[in-house]
Each structure stands twice: as structure tokens, then as C-alpha cells.
Enzyme design. Structure first.
Site, short mmCIF file in Angstrom:
data_model
loop_
_atom_site.label_atom_id
_atom_site.label_comp_id
_atom_site.label_asym_id
_atom_site.label_seq_id
_atom_site.Cartn_x
_atom_site.Cartn_y
_atom_site.Cartn_z
N LYS A 1 -26.74 -19.86 -25.93
CA LYS A 1 -26.64 -19.64 -24.50
C LYS A 1 -27.78 -20.41 -23.83
O LYS A 1 -28.95 -20.05 -23.99
CB LYS A 1 -26.74 -18.13 -24.23
N ASP B 1 -24.69 -3.09 -17.74
CA ASP B 1 -23.56 -3.97 -17.44
C ASP B 1 -22.48 -3.82 -18.51
O ASP B 1 -21.98 -4.80 -19.07
CB ASP B 1 -24.01 -5.42 -17.34
N GLY C 1 -17.97 -22.33 -23.16
CA GLY C 1 -17.97 -21.41 -22.04
C GLY C 1 -19.03 -21.77 -21.03
O GLY C 1 -19.94 -22.57 -21.29
#
Length: 956
Positions: free
Chosen positions: A661, A757, A640
Site C-alpha cells: 500500500k 471502520d 487497486g
């Protein structure tokens, strides 16, 4: 000679310690000034706060009172407040800009007698340390947003007179003492228990009440309390007001309740009480009785009504009464209002020839009355509609329809003068002078009367207010009362205007004095009005401060011990202390600036375990380790990408799958998000929150290492990209899991966290489809030590963003609730929040028809969930979602309420998420390929971070 030297040294050290304490108080006030916006202009004066600062009172140059009500303060309550160790009074009421959690450091104020935070926006749990304030007399935390349980430590406050925690979001049961744990039952000297308008649940403990208590007001209205009314209530014979209405209480009313012979107002309405209508004979002071909307046994209208000669109001609608009414009941001298509607009263109505001269309303609609023995023309609003008598024609026709509603109006009349024409926002006082009044509203929670049009009653309140202000030497010319009304809580609401004397405006000292007198309950109304809450409005027209006008500001007294030979040494030491303090402050400011520009500057790169603050279980990885686990960050392991950077799949040496990440090089925003996620996620541990395994801060790299979530995001399951088919019950399970994760962040995390969020791309599904809330890059902790609950730059994702947050830049936990409401609508429609300018909230509202099956939403529902009778509870689900997306945050439920309602919807469908197997997939996770966005990709192309939000996309 040696003795004299020792004495001199002792005096010098005494002077030094006193001076140091005085300077410490000043430094603390300066710290508060840095945190708060809109502090009084006098706080900009660099002189002694005890001599010139508004809202500060001192004794021997130590701050003993901080009273800043109605000042429009904005900010939080930092832990610095706990260092004002001589503080006795803290009143920050009526500052709606004050928010965040109540710091646990409040427990250090051991000399505090009055803690008053009425009408602010504080939230989070009330800290247990509040039980350290053993001198506390007044504790008023009402009209805020506090959550969690009532701290049992409040039972330590043996000197407490006034306890008001009403109008918050408190949950859990009522604490009583057990072993060494204190509870409310040991507060035998407390006069006021005010806990109404919360979310308290469970039974009222039998041990809560005892004969040693001196309670006069017991207010638990509008909660979720269950079980029976404990018989021990009858032991508290000092009680004057009892409000247990609007709960879920059941069973018989205890027979000894008529021992409460001093009670003047009793509200037991809107419960599930059964058994006989309670016998209240002997309660000769009873004015207001409301037993409505209970399921009592069928019984005759009580004959003892006519023996209670103080009654003004009788409300027993929908209580299963039968039989005829006795004319004697209508002759009670002070009776104003009788409501016996929706019962089975029958026979002939006989009001008698001499009903009470104050009687205004008799509501007998929906009964079985067949005749009316009208003795004369009554000037009473009598309602007989939906009775057999109204099927005939004749003299009773005027009583067979609802009377014309005329709102009772009252306004203080002019004092034999002609009101002038006041320009701008000036208002004419009752003495016909144009001025800027101090305004607000009284909320009387148990007045003894029901009539709203009795001018005599309001005149008495006005006179008592003026008498109070005059005796206290307040600069008040006159007061005006306006617009009495009853709100949904059955409180009497009256608007108040207080006009200045000799000027067109009040100065700050006068406003602070007025605010404290009303927030501290210094003004005592007559028992006709009983207990009240006052909520003020902003005052924007201050006069410049004039010394000598009185008020709460005082000059500090000087220390009497001054020895000439010690002055030089003391001055030297004081100057030295001030120099060190100044240097420390400059250093702190420099460090703050450095932290803002370099978010990782305070992390020890050589010793990550000790260098990163407050990490719990998060492991520090080296760059080489993660390089090895991802096969040198190979293309095949790239799963991703987003604005933050790339996401890679890896495998630890023990075989555990991880998702890494990796931030883009030189990304300042990424660095801040990186640090935020580490510091927040290392503190949270919940099955519905994604687990942080560790991080890498090595060789200039910034990487986050998460547990690998095999089934990706909820967004991809709804779109079909993950190959998972979600039926209705699995969507409910996922909604409940995500809601529990958010509830944990709001109510149980320390400090509480606002996600900011919430969206389907940030809700992940593990191998058992357990929902996990993810991506904390935009999250904000609600800490009392900073202003993270207020943001100057709106961030989030379009379509999920709270419109109130967008417009006001005020971030609260209700912003997450709004976003979750959009997620709920996405769950039932499988549509993105915004498609071609069409907003999902508006589309659902326009499409729904509550009179049709499934609310007529067939055209917008996702066909995958099916439209058969298996979709049980969908209407309740939609109702809940639309409550979550209300325009105003205070109209939305808390996440704890959302969880309870979702649990109820699941129970309605007979679904047990703990035993249900996962649905099958038509494609494995690996088979989806590189085009499938991994859940940790941050989806930042849809993120909004300040700037202009197109009008057509604005949430409505």
C-alpha cells in the site's frame, strides 16, 4: 565541628528531598489537569495544590487523597497517577466522561486504602497490578465497562473489606488459589463480594468458600455461572445476603444451606436447579426468599414456611409445587408478598381468619385450585385467574382477573409548611425552601421487604440520612426520597435529593464531601435496606468556593526541621529543580507540537529497527527492495487505488506474495494513517486480523507491506465480483471469524483497539475463506495515557457509522459492534448499507415479522443463501444483528457476546468450520482484472472524516 557540618548537610538533603517530592506531586497533578477536562476552577490557581485545590488532601505537603466525585470530568486515567506514591484515597466516582483503560501504573500506589471509581466508563481489563495494593480496604470498580477476567491477584489484598466489581462486562471463571497463584478464597477478612451483572461463566469452585471467611454479602446475580451450588457455601455461617439468581446453576441445592442461620435475604431464582425444594427450617432471620423459576422435583408446599416468622416475601412461582396451602403460612406476622403462581397447587384455598396485617399480594394464578374458603372480606390483592375455581361464578369473581395496577408512590412530605413556587430549575425542599439539590439514585440490592408503599420504612431511611449528615457536620438542610420502584434486577431504586443549608446551592467542597460519603459507603443504612450502590447525577449550580466551609480540602503541614544555615542552599536547589522542571515541560510541549505536525519526526530513519517504537515482527524494507519486488511498480502489478494511494502486488525473494500500500506523496492524512497502522498492527497477532509484514519509510516514501489475501474482500464476494458463491454456513463462518478478530482487538490487544471502520470492504478472505479484519488507518487504541477513546472529529464510513458516536463524538468499542451489526445485515441481504437513501437497518426492521418463518424476510434476503430449511438459525442471526445496531451503545452486546451467540448459531446448524472445505470459485482472483478493487485500496471514496453528514443518510 565536622559532626555539625554532617548534620547540617543531612538536614539540607532531607529538606531538598522533601521539597522535590512536593514539587513532583504538583507536577503530576498538573499532568492530570492537562488530561482531564472540567477540573475545578481552583486547579487554575498556580499556588500550592495542598493549600487551595478542591479535592486534594495532603499530609506534610504530600498528596494523600484525590477525591473528585461528581465533577463532570472528561478524559482517561493516565499512568502519571502511579507517581503519587503517598496517595491513600482515590475517588473519581460519578464522572461518566472518564473512560479508557485502567492504567497498570495504579499498582504503584502501595499506600492506597480506598480505590473508588463507581459510575464512570472505564473499560478494558482490570490490570493484574491491582494485586500490589496490599493496604487496600475498599475496592469499588462497579458500574463501568471493564472486560476480561477477575484478576487472581486480588487475592493478595488481605486487608480488603469491600470488593465490588458489579455491573461491568467481566468474563471468565471465578479465580481461586492454586499453588503460588492467589484467589478470592484467601480473602478471609473481606465482608463483601459484589460481582453481579457481569458475564462470568464456569462453575462456582468448591474451594471458593471455607469456614474461615467472614463474608456477609455474596452477590453473583445475573451472570452465566454453571454447575452446582458448592456444598462449601454452608461453611460461611457469617453470611447475611446470598444472591445467585439469574445464572445457569443446576443440580440439587446443598442440604447444609440451612446452616446459614444469619441469612436475611436469599435469591436462587431463575436457574436450572433440580432435586427437592431446599429445607430452610432454622433460618429464623430470613426475610426475603426467592426460589422461582427452577425445575425442582414435584413436592408439597413446604410446611416450614410458617415457622420462619421474619418472612416478608415468599416467591416460588414455577417450581413444581403441588398440594394444598396451609392457612398458617398467611399468618406470618410480617408477610407482605406471596407468589406461588404457575405451579400445581390444588384443593381448597384457605387464607384463614387472621392473615398478616401487612399482607398485600397473594399471586396463585395458573394452578389447580378448585375452591376458596373465604372467611371474610380480605383487603388483599388475591390473583386466582387460570385456576378451575375461576370457571365458576360467584364471590370469587373479583379474584379471577388481574388487579388494577396502582404504582406505589412515595415522596417525602412537607414539614408543616406550604411549598413556594420555585422558578427555573430550583426545587422546593421538605422545609419549603427553593434550592438546587444534589440528586441521584440509591440501588438497594437486597432490601428485607417487598412493599413499595410503606411510608414508615422510607421515613426511617430519611431520618438515618439526616442523622448521618448532621453528625458529619455536612451543610445539609434536608433530604427528600421519591419514586420507589423495583427494576429488572429486582433492586429497590429510590431517588434522592439533598438540599443545601443556608444557600440555594452547594459549593464544590460540599459536593465532593457528599459524593465521597456515598461512594465510599460511609453512610450505612439499616439492615432493612442492606447493601446499596449510589449513582449521582451531574450538579451544575455550584456556589463560588468559600474558605472555611469544611470538606475534604486541607492545608498541608510544614516540615518542622528548619536550620537557618541550610535555608539558602535549600532555596537555591529548589529553584534549580524548578528551573529544570520548567525547562523539561517546555521541551515536552515542543516535542508534542513537533510530533503532531511531523508524525515521523521521532523515528530514526537511519536505524529503523530501533527507531520505531514497540514493533514486534514488522520488517523495514528499503524503497529499492519494494521497487524490485513489484517490477518497478509496474502497471500490471497495480491492483487497486484509493484516496490513500495505489496498491501493488509483489513477490518476496522467497516467493511469498505481498500487497504493498503506497501512500500518495505529501499526504498528511496518509502519513498519520500510515504511522497508526504500523504501530497498531505490529502489536496484534491473530488469525482473524490481517498480518503486517513490514513497511517502508525511505526516500520520502510511505508504504505498508501486508500478507497477500487471495480471495479479496467480503464486499466483493457478496456482490459476486470475486466469483465466489457463499452459502449460509460459509456466511456464518465468515461472520464468526470477523467477530473473533474484533473481540481480540477489544479484549486481548494491549492496549485495546477500536477499529472505527468495520465494513465488508475491510474484511478479507484468504484461500480457505478465513475472515481477516483489515485497514487500521482510522483505528484508536484505548490507552489510559491519552484521550484516544474520545475523538473530536467523527471518522468512519457512511452506513456503518454508530449514530451515538456521530452525535456525541464519544468513541467506544460499541461503535465497532454497531458497524459489525450492519455487516451482519449485509451478509444476509447482499445489499449495500445505503441504496438510494434507503438504510439497510430500517429496511430489515420494517420487513421482518417475528410470527412468520424466517421472520418473513424473503423479499430482502439474498437468494444465493437459499430459503430452505437449511438456513438454520437465521432468526437468531437477525435478532443478534438488530441488537448490535441498537441506538444506544449500552444496549448493544460486547463482541465477546456476539462471538458466543454466533458459535451457538453455527452449532444449531451442525456446522464445523474446521473441517468444512472452501466453496468453489467460478473465476480465479487473477482473472478479475484491474477493475477489481484490491482489499487494501482503503475504499476511501466512501469514507467519512468529519464535516456534514447528509440528514437522509444519518443512521437510525
Amino acid at each position: 565541628m565536622d559532626v555539625r557540618i554532617c548534620q547540617l548537610v543531612a538536614v539540607i538533603f532531607l529538606q531538598i528531598s522533601i521539597t522535590a517530592a512536593q514539587n513532583n506531586d504538583r507536577e503530576i497533578l498538573l499532568a492530570l489537569k492537562d488530561v482531564w477536562q472540567n477540573t475545578p476552577p481552583s486547579w487554575d490557581d498556580g499556588s500550592d495544590p495542598c493549600g487551595s485545590w478542591d479535592g486534594i488532601s495532603c499530609t506534610n505537603s504530600r498528596v494523600t487523597a484525590l477525591t473528585l466525585s461528581s465533577m463532570k470530568l472528561i478524559g482517561g486515567l493516565p499512568g502519571d497517577i502511579g507517581h503519587l506514591t503517598e496517595l491513600q484515597i482515590l475517588d473519581l466516582s460519578y464522572n461518566t466522561g472518564l473512560s479508557g483503560s485502567l492504567t497498570s501504573q495504579i499498582g504503584n500506589l502501595r499506600k492506597l486504602t480506598n480505590l473508588i471509581l463507581v459510575g464512570c466508563r472505564f473499560s478494558g481489563p482490570i490490570p493484574d497490578t491491582i494485586g500490589n495494593l496490599e493496604r487496600l480496604v475498599y475496592l469499588s470498580l462497579n458500574s463501568n465497562g471493564f472486560t476480561g477476567p477477575i484478576p487472581s491477584s486480588i487475592g493478595n489484598l488481605k486487608n480488603l473489606y469491600w470488593l465490588d466489581l458489579s455491573a461491568n462486562k467481566l468474563t471468565g471463571s471465578i479465580p481461586v488459589s492454586s499453588g503460588t497463584t492467589p484467589g478470592l478464597d484467601v480473602l478471609i477478612h473481606t465482608k463483601h463480594f459484589h460481582f453481579g451483572d457481569n458475564q462470568l461463566s464456569g462453575d462456582i469452585p468448591l474451594g471458593l468458600f471455607n469456614s474461615n471467611m467472614s463474608l456477609i454479602h455474596l452477590l453473583y446475580e445475573n451472570n452465566a455461572l454453571t454447575g452446582t451450588i458448592p456444598s462449601t457455601l454452608g461453611l460461611v455461617t457469617s453470611l447475611e445476603v446470598v444472591r445467585l439468581d439469574r445464572n445457569r446453576l443446576s443440580g440439587d441445592v446443598p442440604s447444609n444451606i440451612n446452616n446459614l442461620i444469619h441469612v436475611t435475604e436469599m435469591f436462587l431464582s431463575n436457574n436450572r436447579l433440580t432435586g427437592p425444594v431446599p429445607n430452610l427450617s432454622g433460618m429464623n432471620l430470613l426475610n426475603y426468599l426467592d426460589l422461582s423459576n427452577n425445575t425442582f422435583d414435584q413436592s408439597l408446599v413446604p410446611s416450614w414456611f410458617s415457622t420462619l416468622l421474619a418472612l416478608t416475601t415468599i416467591k416460588l412461582q414455577n417450581t413444581n409445587l403441588v398440594g394444598e396451602l396451609r392457612a398458617a403460612m398467611f399468618s406470618i406476622p410480617q408477610l407482605q408478598n406471596v407468589d406461588l403462581s404457575n405451579n400445581q397447587i390444588n384443593g381448597t384455598l384457605n387464607i384463614g381468619s387472621n392473615p398478616s396485617t401487612q399482607l398485600q399480594l397473594v399471586d396463585l394464578r395458573t394452578n389447580q385450585i378448585a375452591a376458596f374458603a373465604q372467611r371474610r372480606q380480605y383487603h388483599i390483592d388475591l390473583i386466582l385467574m387460570d385456576n378451575p375455581i375461576c370457571m365458576e361464578s360467584g364471590v370469587t369473581d373479583r379474584y379471577c382477573s388481574l388487579p388494577t395496577v396502582t404504582n406505589a408512590s412515595y415522596s417525602t412530605p412537607w414539614n408543616n409548611c406550604v411549598p413556594p413556587s420555585c422558578g427555573s430549575s430550583l426545587v422546593s425542599s421538605p422545609n419549603c425552601r427553593c434550592a438546587y439539590p444534589y440528586t441521584g439514585s440509591f440501588f438497594f440490592k437486597a432490601p428485607s421487604f417487598s412493599s413499595l408503599g410503606n411510608a414508615t420504612i422510607y421515613n426511617s431511611l430519611q431520618d438515618s440520612l439526616m442523622t448521618f449528615f448532621q453528625k458529619a457536620d455536612f451543610p445539609v438542610d434536608s433530604v427528600s426520597l421519591k419514586n420507589p420502584s423495583r427494576n429488572l434486577d429486582d433492586y429497590l431504586v429510590i431517588n434522592l435529593e439533598v438540599f443545601p443549608s443556608g444557600q440555594t446551592s452547594f459549593n464544590r467542597t460540599a459536593i465532593l464531601t457528599l459524593g465521597f460519603a456515598l461512594s465510599n459507603q460511609t453512610f450505612k443504612p439499616t439492615k432493612t435496606f442492606n447493601t446499596y450502590v449510589f449513582l449521582s447525577e451531574n450538579y451544575d449550580n455550584f456556589l463560588p468556593e468559600i474558605s472555611g466551609t469544611g470538606g475534604i480540602r486541607h492545608k498541608s503541614s510544614n516540615i518542622g526541621i528548619i536550620i537557618g544555615s541550610g535555608i539558602g542552599g535549600c532555596v537555591f536547589v529548589v529553584l534549580l529543580v524548578l528551573a529544570v522542571t520548567y525547562a523539561s515541560r517546555q521541551k515536552r510541549q515542543a516535542e508534542t507540537t513537533s510530533r503532531r505536525s511531523q508524525p515521523f519526526a521521532n523515528w530514526d530513519q537511519t536505524n529503523m529497527t530501533s527507531g520505531v517504537p514497540e514493533l514486534k515482527g514488522a520488517r523495514s524494507f528499503t524503497f529499492d527492495e519494494l521497487k524490485k519486488y513489484t517490477n518497478n511498480f509496474s502497471e500490471v502489478n497495480n491492483i487497486g487505488a484509493g484516496g490513500y494511494g495505489m496498491v501493488y502486488r509483489g513477490s518476496l525473494s522467497n516467493g511469498q506474495l505481498i500487497a504493498i500500500k503506497r501512500a500518495q506523496q505529501g499526504s498528511t492524512q496518509g502519513g498519520l494513517e500510515f504511522k497508526t497502522e504500523i504501530e497498531l498492527l505490529s502489536r496484534v497477532h491473530h488469525k482473524n486480523v490481517v498480518g503486517l509484514i513490514g513497511f517502508c519509510f525511505d526516500q520520502g516514501e510511505q508504504m505498508l507491506v501486508y500478507e497477500y489475501i487471495v480471495n479479496g474482500t467480503l464486499k466483493d464476494s457478496l456482490s459476486g465480483r470475486s466469483g465466489i458463491r457463499l452459502d449460509w454456513m460459509w456466511r456464518l463462518k465468515i461472520a464468526l471469524g470477523a467477530a473473533k478478530g474484533l473481540q481480540y482487538l477489544h479484549d486481548l490487544a494491549d492496549p485495546p483497539i477500536i477499529h472505527r471502520d468495520v465494513k465488508t470492504n475491510n474484511i478479507l478472505l484468504d484461500e480457505q475463506l478465513v475472515a481477516k479484519v483489515a485497514d487500521f488507518g482510522l483505528s484508536k487504541p484505548l490507552s489510559g495515557a491519552n484521550k484516544t477513546h474520545v475523538t473530536t472529529q467523527v471518522k468512519g464510513t457512511m452506513g456503518y457509522m454508530d449514530p451515538e458516536y456521530y452525535m456525541t463524538q464519544q468513541l467506544t468499542e460499541k461503535s465497532d459492534v454497531y458497524s459489525f451489526g450492519v455487516v451482519m445485515l449485509e451478509l444476509i441481504t447482499a445489499r449495500k448499507p445505503i441504496v438510494k437513501g434507503r438504510y439497510i437497518v430500517r429496511d430489515v426492521r420494517e420487513a421482518m415479522n417475528t410470527n412468520k418463518e424466517l421472520y418473513g424476510l424473503h423479499k430482502v434476503l439474498d437468494m444465493t443463501i437459499g430459503l430452505s430449511n437449511k438456513v438454520k438459525g437465521l432468526e437468531r442471526f437477525v435478532d443478534l444483528a438488530l441488537r448490535c445496531v441498537e441506538e444506544m451503545g449500552n444496549q448493544r452486546p460486547a463482541m465477546s457476546e456476539v462471538v458466543k451467540e454466533l458459535e451457538g448459531i453455527m452449532a444449531l446448524g451442525g456446522f464445523n468450520p474446521d473441517t468444512e472445505s472452501s466453496p468453489s470459485t467460478s473465476a480465479s482472483y487473477e482473472a478479475i482484472g484491474k477493475d477489481y478493487n484490491h482489499p487494501y485500496s482503503n475504499d476511501s471514496l466512501n469514507a467519512y472524516s468529519g464535516g456534514f453528514l447528509p440528514q437522509k443518510l444519518h443512521p437510525k
